[in-house]
Design an enzyme around this catalytic site. Structure first.
Site, PDB file in Angstrom:
ATOM      1  N   CYS A  38       0.838  -1.208   0.000  1.00 32.48           N
ATOM      2  CA  CYS A  38       0.000   0.000   0.000  1.00 32.48           C
ATOM      3  C   CYS A  38       0.869   1.253   0.000  1.00 32.48           C
ATOM      4  O   CYS A  38       1.987   1.252   0.516  1.00 32.48           O
ATOM      5  CB  CYS A  38      -0.889  -0.045   1.241  1.00 32.48           C
ATOM      6  SG  CYS A  38      -1.905   1.412   1.523  1.00 32.48           S
ATOM      7  N   SER A  40       0.567   3.727   1.821  1.00 24.96           N
ATOM      8  CA  SER A  40       0.844   4.190   3.194  1.00 24.96           C
ATOM      9  C   SER A  40       2.161   3.615   3.696  1.00 24.96           C
ATOM     10  O   SER A  40       2.888   4.279   4.441  1.00 24.96           O
ATOM     11  CB  SER A  40      -0.277   3.779   4.135  1.00 24.96           C
ATOM     12  OG  SER A  40      -1.496   4.195   3.602  1.00 24.96           O
ATOM     13  N   HIS A  43       4.867   5.719   2.323  1.00 26.09           N
ATOM     14  CA  HIS A  43       5.069   6.989   3.038  1.00 26.09           C
ATOM     15  C   HIS A  43       6.119   6.832   4.137  1.00 26.09           C
ATOM     16  O   HIS A  43       6.928   7.725   4.367  1.00 26.09           O
ATOM     17  CB  HIS A  43       3.764   7.466   3.678  1.00 26.09           C
ATOM     18  CG  HIS A  43       2.888   8.220   2.734  1.00 26.09           C
ATOM     19  ND1 HIS A  43       3.254   9.435   2.214  1.00 26.09           N
ATOM     20  CD2 HIS A  43       1.672   7.944   2.215  1.00 26.09           C
ATOM     21  CE1 HIS A  43       2.299   9.869   1.412  1.00 26.09           C
ATOM     22  NE2 HIS A  43       1.327   8.979   1.387  1.00 26.09           N
ATOM     23  N   HIS A  59       0.299  -3.373   6.731  1.00 26.54           N
ATOM     24  CA  HIS A  59      -0.919  -3.156   7.530  1.00 26.54           C
ATOM     25  C   HIS A  59      -2.157  -3.632   6.783  1.00 26.54           C
ATOM     26  O   HIS A  59      -3.266  -3.437   7.249  1.00 26.54           O
ATOM     27  CB  HIS A  59      -1.055  -1.661   7.834  1.00 26.54           C
ATOM     28  CG  HIS A  59      -1.206  -0.870   6.568  1.00 26.54           C
ATOM     29  ND1 HIS A  59      -0.110  -0.532   5.789  1.00 26.54           N
ATOM     30  CD2 HIS A  59      -2.296  -0.456   5.913  1.00 26.54           C
ATOM     31  CE1 HIS A  59      -0.548   0.097   4.715  1.00 26.54           C
ATOM     32  NE2 HIS A  59      -1.875   0.143   4.750  1.00 26.54           N
ATOM     33  N   CYS A 161      -7.466  -3.018   4.252  1.00 22.53           N
ATOM     34  CA  CYS A 161      -7.120  -1.591   4.061  1.00 22.53           C
ATOM     35  C   CYS A 161      -7.858  -0.975   2.887  1.00 22.53           C
ATOM     36  O   CYS A 161      -8.825  -0.256   3.066  1.00 22.53           O
ATOM     37  CB  CYS A 161      -5.620  -1.365   3.924  1.00 22.53           C
ATOM     38  SG  CYS A 161      -5.245   0.396   3.689  1.00 22.53           S
TER      39      CYS A 161
HETATM   40  C1  CXF Z   1      -2.860   3.821   6.939  1.00 19.39           C
HETATM   41  C2  CXF Z   1      -2.973   4.949   7.857  1.00 19.39           C
HETATM   42  C3  CXF Z   1      -1.841   5.013   8.823  1.00 19.39           C
HETATM   43  C4  CXF Z   1      -1.600   3.738   9.504  1.00 19.39           C
HETATM   44  C5  CXF Z   1      -1.531   2.575   8.598  1.00 19.39           C
HETATM   45  C6  CXF Z   1      -2.593   2.531   7.583  1.00 19.39           C
HETATM   46  N1  CXF Z   1      -4.037   3.784   6.150  1.00 19.39           N
HETATM   47  C7  CXF Z   1      -4.157   3.175   4.968  1.00 19.39           C
HETATM   48  O1  CXF Z   1      -3.336   2.823   4.215  1.00 19.39           O
HETATM   49 ZN    ZN Z   2      -3.086   0.932   3.369  1.00 14.79          ZN
END
Ligand code: CXF
Ligand code: ZN
Length: 361
Positions: A38, A40, A43, A59, A161
């Site tokens: 993902c 995220s 990031h 996650h 997610c």
């Molecule tokens: C994220 C938001 C921050 C924590 C992990 C998951 N959301 C979706 O990808």
């Molecule tokens: Zn995610």
């Protein structure tokens, strides 16, 4: 057990052998089977969000419960589960008022400086208490949701997610009504789920905005009625022209200041912009002071405003009925040790969603 470890921002993930604790009170030990890749996670790799290094990312995960700690009653050994990245306590003000996605009460007795994972003597943190890029996870059991036998763990992982986040943004956060008009900026894993949920909600126009033509093609398969390539044209002007003044709902599914502002500008008088993407914490989103007169709304959406035990089974039912396409989201599968390649491909924008096959069921 094998895990992909992030030692700091802008470094490649490294495979290491970690030790893992027994599950403590309120926790479960889960064997990870599938993990989605993902944005995220990216990031944290890129450092746009700060992490507690060394850390195990991941996650969007599903697996099989191997053991539970004292006091756990919602799952038992052998259950196939979605491993949610929020683990609601069930009795705080947020949980009690139907907003368990916002719960931030810890559900374990584990101290943050004594995590379940270690590399030698060094503590290793787990993203969102899950740390799914590993063969095993010890996590708060309240975040686990048992899934039916006939649902694949790859589908379950994505529900953990991208599907919940996108579907929930439409159905729970925005509450899109039949006949309304929608624009979605970003046709990635989350954006495609916003698109297909908007179709399910009966939106009359669903305008997908992206800069990659190939992704706009996929967006059409998921229900977009129109597409705008923001690399060729001003997306705000294009959406306004297509709709005669703007949309009822503008969704941002990338995580940028500029596209958040565009989502707001695309919304018509009385319309709503919903920020779903992970905009970096130091950014400011600017909107016109005329918000009052235009009666516009700017709102965030976290984990699709999910009420997990209602929404996730419902999503799986819609999937089984063919109303939500989850199989079609998975465009690439990788072995666990190909994880850095999987992130390079994600960054290049080539895939809707790729998954890592981490373990056997
Ligand atoms: C994220 C938001 C921050 C924590 C992990 C998951 N959301 C979706 O990808
Ligand atoms: Zn995610």
């Amino acid at each position: 057990m094998k895990a992909a470890v992030l030692n700091g921002p802008q470094t490649p993930l490294e495979m290491h052998d970690l030790t893992i604790d027994e599950p403590g009170a309120g926790e479960a030990l889960v064997r990870v089977v599938v993990a989605g890749v993902c944005h995220s996670d990216l990031h944290f790799i890129e450092g746009t969000y700060p992490g507690r290094y060394p850390m195990v990312l991941g996650h969007e995960v599903a697996g099989v419960v191997e053991a539970v700690g004292p006091g756990v009653t919602n799952v038992v050994r052998g259950d196939r589960v979605i491993m949610g990245f929020v683990q609601p306590c069930g009795h705080c003000n947020f949980c009690d008022s139907g907003r368990p996605n916002l719960c931030s009460t810890s559900t374990t007795t584990r101290r943050p400086d004594q995590p379940a994972l270690k590399l030698g003597d060094a503590p290793v943190s787990q993203m969102a208490n899950v740390g799914g890029f590993a063969e095993q996870s010890v996590m708060p059991a309240s975040g686990l949701l048992k899934i039916p036998d006939d649902v694949g763990l790859d589908v379950a992982a994505l529900v953990g997610c991208s599907v919940m986040t996108g579907y929930g943004a439409v159905v729970n956060t925005a509450k899109v009504e039949p006949g309304s008009t929608v624009a979605v900026i970003g046709a990635g894993g989350v954006g495609l789920n916003i698109i297909q949920a908007a179709r399910l909600a009966g939106a009359s126009r669903i305008i997908a905005v992206d800069m990659i033509e190939h992704k706009l093609g996929i967006a059409k398969d998921f229900g977009a009625t129109d597409t705008v390539n923001a690399g060729d044209t001003d997306p705000v002007a294009a959406v306004k022209e297509l709709t005669g003044g703007g949309v009822d709902y503008g969704f941002e599914a990338i995580g940028l200041k500029v596209t958040s502002e565009q989502a707001y500008q695309m919304a018509k008088r009385g319309g709503t912009a919903v920020i779903v993407g992970m905009v970096p914490p130091m950014e400011q989103i600017n909107v016109s002071g005329m918000i009052w007169m235009e009666e516009k709304t700017l709102k965030g959406s976290f984990y699709g405003s999910a009420r997990f035990h209602t929404d996730m089974p419902r999503i799986l039912d819609l999937y089984k009925q063919g109303k939500l396409d989850i199989d079609g989201l998975v465009t690439k599968r990788y072995q666990f040790d190909e994880i850095n390649e999987a992130f390079a491909t994600l960054k290049s924008g080539e895939v809707a969603r790729s998954v890592l096959e981490i373990g056997a069921e």
